[in-house]
Structures are given as structure tokens and as C-alpha cells.
Design an enzyme around this catalytic site. Structure first.
Site, short mmCIF file in Angstrom:
data_model
loop_
_atom_site.label_atom_id
_atom_site.label_comp_id
_atom_site.label_asym_id
_atom_site.label_seq_id
_atom_site.Cartn_x
_atom_site.Cartn_y
_atom_site.Cartn_z
N ASP A 8 5.17 2.92 -94.53
CA ASP A 8 5.91 1.73 -94.96
C ASP A 8 5.55 0.58 -94.02
OD1 ASP A 8 7.86 0.25 -96.52
OD2 ASP A 8 9.13 0.32 -94.75
N GLU A 156 15.29 -5.62 -91.15
CA GLU A 156 14.36 -5.39 -90.02
C GLU A 156 14.92 -5.95 -88.71
OE1 GLU A 156 10.83 -4.20 -89.60
OE2 GLU A 156 11.36 -3.04 -91.37
N HIS A 192 13.71 -0.64 -98.13
CA HIS A 192 14.64 -1.13 -97.10
C HIS A 192 16.07 -1.28 -97.64
CE1 HIS A 192 11.08 -2.23 -94.81
NE2 HIS A 192 11.82 -2.68 -93.83
N1 DGL Z 1 10.00 -1.32 -97.82
C1 DGL Z 1 9.09 -2.27 -98.39
C2 DGL Z 1 9.15 -2.18 -99.91
O1 DGL Z 1 9.57 -1.15 -100.42
C3 DGL Z 1 9.41 -3.58 -97.76
C4 DGL Z 1 8.40 -4.56 -97.93
C5 DGL Z 1 8.30 -5.63 -96.87
O2 DGL Z 1 7.82 -5.32 -95.77
O3 DGL Z 1 8.60 -6.77 -97.22
O4 DGL Z 1 8.74 -3.06 -100.62
#
Ligand code: DGL
Length: 272
Positions: A8, A156, A192
């Protein structure tokens, strides 16, 4: 060791890994969060593709026969090109899977009204990947999308529970429910977002279901390994778990534990 890789942009994929290890406890897993370059959601196609491909090659160097992109943005912007153009030659025996197809295969089953809402990053929404994939499995489902560009940065940065976060969460939920009053199912199409679920719940009618991807992706991986014994047999089954981040390992251990549900000890990874 030949672990299964889980990728991720940051912490989000840990919410998927948590469910995967519950379903497949005997397998070895290695997680990589590209926290140093997160969020991916607002980045252009070429950057997301390049970063994701670098990460996938890193997993191959660690011996992974199979990598799961536990990131919707990376799945939307990089998966198809990796599968079609990069898994050739010396990488022909490797497999890379994403999260959009397994989710699209089942999302229609959750809705009684036939109207669902998809909440995702700007990149995921603009890619139209969900609209295209869901159409294949549920052609009559009415799908609305809402980009929530502030949600990943809030998570985050450890601001998910703050008062300020409520403003942005409510704004996006009001938008999508106003766009289609018949929506009875909201898909959290970003790994997230499960961390925001209690906040989301507070701003929507109780009749509206919230669907997270973790358990869906875990079940789909179980099915995949059953259907592909030649891949399953190449994966190490000693119950090992390792965590890597391109960012700060102390931050990762602190924030990551709340996604994973258990304490985490990460190591530093260096991507090109
Ligand atoms: N967890 C990512 C998703 O599923 C987050 C993306 C990001 O870093 O903006 O899209």
C-alpha cells in the site's frame, strides 16, 4: 522464504492484511508501505505506476511469488499495465493481484435498493475503474462516486479522531447521499478509510450499510490460492510476518498498529 507480498502507499493496506492473516494464518506475509511518498491518491498516473512497479520489483527481490496491491489507487492506475506488460520474461512466473475486481464482484450483493456509493481517492474515482468493473458483474446497479481527497492525509497524519476531520468527512458524505437519495450501501474504496468508519457512521442514516474491503479481499485470496495450487505451493507457510516502510519506522510502528490490530515492528525499505 517465499512470502506473499502486500503493498500500500502507506498504512491502509494493513487493514486488508489484518483480514488476510486471519483467513490464511499459515502463510508468510511481507508488508511494504511507501509512506515516504504517500498519499498516492492525488498523484498523476505515471508517478503512481512508476512507484507501484518499483515496489512490486522490491517484493520480487524479497522472493515473493505473489503480490497483492492492497491499495485502490495503485490497483486503478498500475495493476493492468503491470499484469499485461511487466510480468513477462524473467517475471513471467510472478503474479500481482489488486483489490478492485474482487470488491466489484460482490458489492451488488450488499444493496437492496440497487443503488451504491463508492468513496475513494481522486485517482481511484477519476480512473472510473469501479464503474467499469462493477458494470461487468452488476449491469443494473446504479453507482455514484465521491472523491474524498482529504481523508487519506487525515488518517496518515493521525488526525482521524480530530474535530477538524469531521468537517471533511461530513462534507463528502453529504455530497454522495445528495447525489442519489436511494443509496443504501457505501463502499469504502480506499484501504485507509476503515479507520474512519466510526466517524462515517455518525454522519449517515442507520439504514445505510458501510462495506470495507478487508474481508472481501481476504476471501478472494483464499479462493485464488485454491484455484491456483501451483502458486499456493510456491508460497512459504511458516506463519511469518514482516513489515517494511519507506518512511519513519517509529511512526509506522505507532500508527500501523491501529490498522493491523496488533503491535508492529517495522524495518526500513529503500525504493529507487
Ligand atoms: N490506501 C490507498 C487506497 O486504497 C490510499 C491511497 C493514497 O495513498 O492516497 O487507495
Amino acid at each position: 522464504m517465499q512470502p506473499i507480498g502486500i503493498f500500500d502507499s502507506g498504512y491502509g493496506g494493513l487493514s486488508v492484511m489484518k483480514e488476510i492473516v486471519k483467513s490464511l494464518p499459515e502463510y508468510n506475509f511481507i508488508y511494504l508501505g511507501d509512506n515516504a511518498r504517500a498519499p498516492y491518491g492525488s498523484r498523476d498516473f505515471d508517478s503512481v505506476f512508476e512507484y507501484t512497479w518499483q515496489a512490486v520489483q522490491w517484493f520480487f527481490e524479497q522472493g515473493c511469488p505473489l503480490v497483492i496491491l492492497a491499495c485502490n489507487t495503485a490497483s486503478a492506475k498500475a495493476l493492468r499495465t503491470i499484469q499485461q506488460k511487466k510480468l513477462v520474461g524473467k517475471f513471467a512466473s510472478k503474479r500481482v493481484l489488486g483489490v478492485i475486481r474482487p470488491t466489484s464482484e460482490v458489492i451488488g450483493n450488499y444493496s437492496s435498493t440497487g443503488h451504491v456509493g463508492v468513496l475513494g481517492t481522486t485517482g481511484t474515482v477519476q480512473s472510473q475503474s469501479y464503474l467499469l468493473e462493477i458494470q461487468k458483474f452488476f449491469p443494473h446497479l446504479v453507482v455514484s462516486q465521491e472523491a474524498c481527497p482529504m481523508w487519506v492525509p487525515l488518517v496518515e497524519n493521525g488526525e482521524a479522531d480530530s474535530e477538524g476531520a469531521g468537517y471533511f468527512i461530513k462534507e463528502n458524505l453529504d455530497n454522495i447521499l445528495a447525489a442519489d437519495g436511494k443509496i443504501d450501501t457505501l463502499l469504502l474504496a480506499c484501504t485507509h478509510y476503515p479507520l474512519l468508519e466510526p466517524r462515517i457512521r455518525a454522519y449517515i442514516p442507520t439504514a445505510v450499510k458501510i462495506v470495507s474491503q478487508g474481508a472481501i479481499v481476504a476471501q478472494s485470496l483464499v479462493d485464488y490460492l485454491e484455484r491456483h495450487p501451483e502458486i499456493a505451493s510456491r508460497c512459504t507457510k511458516m506463519g511469518g510476518r514482516e513489515f517494511f516502510t519507506t518512511g519513519d519506522i517509529n511512526d509506522f510502528d505507532t500508527h500501523g498498529s491501529s490498522f493491523f490490530g496488533h503491535p508492529i515492528r517495522s524495518k526500513k525499505a529503500h525504493l529507487p
